[in-house]
Design a protein around this motif. Sequence first.
Motif, PDB file in Angstrom:
ATOM      1  N   LYS A 180       0.844  -1.187   0.000  1.00 29.12           N
ATOM      2  CA  LYS A 180       0.000   0.000   0.000  1.00 29.12           C
ATOM      3  C   LYS A 180       0.884   1.244   0.000  1.00 29.12           C
ATOM      4  CE  LYS A 180      -4.124   1.553   2.502  1.00 29.12           C
ATOM      5  NZ  LYS A 180      -5.053   1.136   1.441  1.00 29.12           N
ATOM      6  N   GLY A 181       0.748   2.052  -1.037  1.00 29.70           N
ATOM      7  CA  GLY A 181       1.506   3.296  -1.098  1.00 29.70           C
ATOM      8  C   GLY A 181       3.009   3.095  -1.058  1.00 29.70           C
ATOM      9  N   GLY A 182       3.488   2.017  -1.658  1.00 29.05           N
ATOM     10  CA  GLY A 182       4.921   1.754  -1.683  1.00 29.05           C
ATOM     11  C   GLY A 182       5.452   1.096  -0.424  1.00 29.05           C
ATOM     12  N   GLU A 183       4.583   0.885   0.562  1.00 24.63           N
ATOM     13  CA  GLU A 183       4.990   0.218   1.793  1.00 24.63           C
ATOM     14  C   GLU A 183       4.330  -1.151   1.898  1.00 24.63           C
ATOM     15  OE1 GLU A 183       4.254   2.592   5.206  1.00 24.63           O
ATOM     16  OE2 GLU A 183       5.468   4.297   4.511  1.00 24.63           O
ATOM     17  N   THR A 184       5.080  -2.104   2.431  1.00 23.61           N
ATOM     18  CA  THR A 184       4.538  -3.455   2.591  1.00 23.61           C
ATOM     19  C   THR A 184       4.329  -3.751   4.073  1.00 23.61           C
ATOM     20  OG1 THR A 184       6.731  -4.481   2.663  1.00 23.61           O
ATOM     21  CG2 THR A 184       5.675  -4.263   0.509  1.00 23.61           C
ATOM     22  N   THR A 185       3.242  -4.425   4.344  1.00 21.40           N
ATOM     23  CA  THR A 185       2.920  -4.834   5.716  1.00 21.40           C
ATOM     24  C   THR A 185       2.574  -6.312   5.703  1.00 21.40           C
ATOM     25  OG1 THR A 185       2.007  -2.639   6.195  1.00 21.40           O
ATOM     26  CG2 THR A 185       1.434  -4.436   7.711  1.00 21.40           C
ATOM     27  N   GLU A 186       3.231  -7.079   6.557  1.00 20.03           N
ATOM     28  CA  GLU A 186       2.926  -8.499   6.658  1.00 20.03           C
ATOM     29  C   GLU A 186       1.926  -8.707   7.790  1.00 20.03           C
ATOM     30  OE1 GLU A 186       5.177 -12.833   7.044  1.00 20.03           O
ATOM     31  OE2 GLU A 186       6.321 -11.014   6.540  1.00 20.03           O
ATOM     32  N   LEU A 187       0.743  -9.196   7.427  1.00 15.61           N
ATOM     33  CA  LEU A 187      -0.313  -9.402   8.417  1.00 15.61           C
ATOM     34  C   LEU A 187      -0.081 -10.688   9.201  1.00 15.61           C
ATOM     35  CD1 LEU A 187      -3.466  -8.396   6.324  1.00 15.61           C
ATOM     36  CD2 LEU A 187      -1.952  -6.944   7.689  1.00 15.61           C
ATOM     37  N   LYS A 188      -0.605 -10.699  10.418  1.00 14.74           N
ATOM     38  CA  LYS A 188      -0.402 -11.839  11.318  1.00 14.74           C
ATOM     39  C   LYS A 188      -1.624 -12.759  11.287  1.00 14.74           C
ATOM     40  CE  LYS A 188       2.537  -9.251  14.561  1.00 14.74           C
ATOM     41  NZ  LYS A 188       2.545  -8.028  13.735  1.00 14.74           N
ATOM     42  N   TYR A 189      -1.368 -14.056  11.039  1.00 21.26           N
ATOM     43  CA  TYR A 189      -2.401 -15.086  11.084  1.00 21.26           C
ATOM     44  C   TYR A 189      -2.358 -15.739  12.455  1.00 21.26           C
ATOM     45  CZ  TYR A 189      -4.704 -19.590  10.384  1.00 21.26           C
ATOM     46  OH  TYR A 189      -5.530 -20.689  10.519  1.00 21.26           O
ATOM     47  N   PRO A 190      -3.485 -15.995  13.099  1.00 23.45           N
ATOM     48  CA  PRO A 190      -4.858 -15.709  12.674  1.00 23.45           C
ATOM     49  C   PRO A 190      -5.431 -14.440  13.308  1.00 23.45           C
ATOM     50  CG  PRO A 190      -4.908 -17.251  14.491  1.00 23.45           C
ATOM     51  CD  PRO A 190      -3.460 -16.895  14.277  1.00 23.45           C
ATOM     52  N   LYS A 191      -4.576 -13.651  13.966  1.00 19.21           N
ATOM     53  CA  LYS A 191      -5.067 -12.474  14.670  1.00 19.21           C
ATOM     54  C   LYS A 191      -5.657 -11.438  13.728  1.00 19.21           C
ATOM     55  CE  LYS A 191      -3.615  -8.804  17.853  1.00 19.21           C
ATOM     56  NZ  LYS A 191      -2.483  -8.206  18.624  1.00 19.21           N
ATOM     57  N   GLU A 192      -5.020 -11.237  12.569  1.00 20.75           N
ATOM     58  CA  GLU A 192      -5.434 -10.160  11.665  1.00 20.75           C
ATOM     59  C   GLU A 192      -6.161 -10.647  10.412  1.00 20.75           C
ATOM     60  OE1 GLU A 192      -2.150  -6.718  12.593  1.00 20.75           O
ATOM     61  OE2 GLU A 192      -1.527  -8.345  11.251  1.00 20.75           O
ATOM     62  N   PHE A 193      -5.983 -11.908  10.071  1.00 17.49           N
ATOM     63  CA  PHE A 193      -6.695 -12.465   8.918  1.00 17.49           C
ATOM     64  C   PHE A 193      -6.869 -13.966   9.114  1.00 17.49           C
ATOM     65  CE2 PHE A 193      -2.377 -13.466   7.775  1.00 17.49           C
ATOM     66  CZ  PHE A 193      -2.444 -14.587   6.947  1.00 17.49           C
ATOM     67  N   LEU A 194      -7.868 -14.492   8.423  1.00 24.42           N
ATOM     68  CA  LEU A 194      -8.139 -15.925   8.453  1.00 24.42           C
ATOM     69  C   LEU A 194      -8.223 -16.455   7.029  1.00 24.42           C
ATOM     70  CD1 LEU A 194     -10.945 -16.144  11.181  1.00 24.42           C
ATOM     71  CD2 LEU A 194      -8.577 -16.931  11.406  1.00 24.42           C
ATOM     72  N   VAL A 195      -7.788 -17.684   6.855  1.00 22.12           N
ATOM     73  CA  VAL A 195      -7.971 -18.386   5.591  1.00 22.12           C
ATOM     74  C   VAL A 195      -8.524 -19.766   5.906  1.00 22.12           C
ATOM     75  CG1 VAL A 195      -6.171 -17.176   4.313  1.00 22.12           C
ATOM     76  CG2 VAL A 195      -5.587 -19.230   5.611  1.00 22.12           C
ATOM     77  N   SER A 196      -9.281 -20.314   4.970  1.00 27.77           N
ATOM     78  CA  SER A 196      -9.779 -21.683   5.084  1.00 27.77           C
ATOM     79  C   SER A 196      -8.887 -22.599   4.271  1.00 27.77           C
ATOM     80  CB  SER A 196     -11.219 -21.773   4.565  1.00 27.77           C
ATOM     81  OG  SER A 196     -12.081 -20.972   5.331  1.00 27.77           O
ATOM     82  N   PRO A 197      -8.880 -23.892   4.585  1.00 26.45           N
ATOM     83  CA  PRO A 197      -8.134 -24.822   3.732  1.00 26.45           C
ATOM     84  C   PRO A 197      -8.652 -24.761   2.301  1.00 26.45           C
ATOM     85  CG  PRO A 197      -8.934 -25.913   5.731  1.00 26.45           C
ATOM     86  CD  PRO A 197      -9.598 -24.574   5.675  1.00 26.45           C
ATOM     87  N   SER A 198      -7.775 -24.951   1.347  1.00 24.88           N
ATOM     88  CA  SER A 198      -8.190 -24.959  -0.054  1.00 24.88           C
ATOM     89  C   SER A 198      -8.692 -26.347  -0.419  1.00 24.88           C
ATOM     90  CB  SER A 198      -7.021 -24.588  -0.965  1.00 24.88           C
ATOM     91  OG  SER A 198      -7.382 -24.747  -2.320  1.00 24.88           O
TER      92      SER A 198
END
Length: 540
Positions: free
Chosen positions: A101-119
């Motif tokens: 975002k805007g030339g800056e990268t941020t690595e989000l923390k799983y599972p506190k900030e995002f969730l994914v389901s098994p594929s």
Amino acid sequence: MKKIKLTLCLLLGAFISTASHADILKADDSRIKAHLRFLSHDLLEGRDTGSQGLEIASLYIASQFEQYGLLPAGDNGSYMQRVTFRQSFLDQDSPEFVLNKGGETTELKYPKEFLVSPSAMYEDAHVSGELVFVGYGIIAPELEHNDYAGLDVEGKIVVMLSGKPQSFPSEEGAHFASGYQKGRYAAENGAIGTISIPTPRSEKARPYERSLNYIHVPRVRWLKEDGMPANTFAELKNGASLSPETAKMLFAGEKMSLEDIYAELEDDKSPKGFAMQSSIELSKKSEFKEITSPNVVAILPGSDPELAKEYVSFSAHHDHIGIAKTVEKDKINNGALDNASGTSVLLETARLLAQAPAPKRSILFVAVTGEEKGLLGSDYYAQNPTVPIESIVANVNLDMPVLTYEFADVIAFGAEHSSLKASVTAAAKYHDLTLGPDPMPDQAIFTRSDHYSFVKQGVPSVFVIPGWTAVDPEVDGAKKFGEFFGKCYHKPCDEFSEDFNWKAAVKFAEVNIQIGQTIANQMEKPTWNDDSFFGNTFGR
């Protein structure tokens, strides 16, 4: 409208007149009790899909069908229709989400900030691309709504709000807002991934924190003949859902902030989509395991040379959710009322109909697996029926009858969509019951049990449960239902009890038998109402 009302009255009169010359088939409470006791016993360990406990339950149901003299309607002359499923397990150390975002990268923390389901599709899933906000991500021309209008999402990742506009009708809205439909809209417009963000309504109904309890639960899909999972979109390489705080960060500095979007939702507006000034990289790993589990299927042949080629189907799911991960001593989710009770009524219905003079149409009994995994067993059967799908003229579904009080009415979710309302009303009246209104219209129950798999193949269907009006005026049926749902739904305390109301069990079996006989013996097959969204969308 007057013509419709007159037709309904004539149908009711014909059904009641016909029924009045028949003997009521008397259900046996001891048989229902015995079925329920066995199917919800600890030895079956909660009947999870793919488990030995469910195999035992399936064999028990098949043995009962055979004793009743019903014809096998499964695979290879058996009562079993074997379904192959893929279980997908998420490698909990694998999820990575990098926001650019805007030339800056941020690595989000799983599972506190995002969730994914098994594929269900890819063991190693990776997607990267620009983001496009697409509102709710819904295309509903019937409601003059298209969130993709004017947007280019080809090769991009779509960001969508959970749920649907408040103005959408409940049942139709549940269809348009389903995960399958939203995935379909995204894939058909060229998207390669999806990001779901919460709304105040979705966060209230299912807080992000609660979702953390399910991160180890496998995803289950039935496999097609080519080995691919059904109802998935290969074009969508990956997807995630964001916590409220992360969603707010995602929209910072964009054309609209998340606060602006939420303000429009408060006014029941649908925020217009826009290309975002961000891109992401999202990856995860999943492990696959194949399991199998059967639907149990039988036929009672009809007596009429022509109408016997048509089928009235009864369905009930006999699976449950297995062993709980809990610190409590009792870990077995016995599923007595969900849905050993419905399956027990299905068995008593089959027994009595097999003993009675054969109805004109044939009766199809389907005890389905995988309901708790997402209506999977019924979906498989409806897409791979053992009789021609166009010959199934109606489905009557039995799921979670709460047998804790004697009821004075019945509820038939979906009855207002077809001529089945007249059939059910007549059958209920024959047992001195009324047809009660949907007590939970906001919950869109019509889209949430196994009958809906038949609906999607064009079959008029109803989902019948005991009504909330009790025979005893001192008993509050709605409260009884709420007590079970709040305390024991999907918990180990949903177990067999001698204190179940066996009069209610008998009455529920008898009214369902009457519903089946009414539909099977009427000359005209059920039809969708002209103004039914589901009839117009799926009807043949």
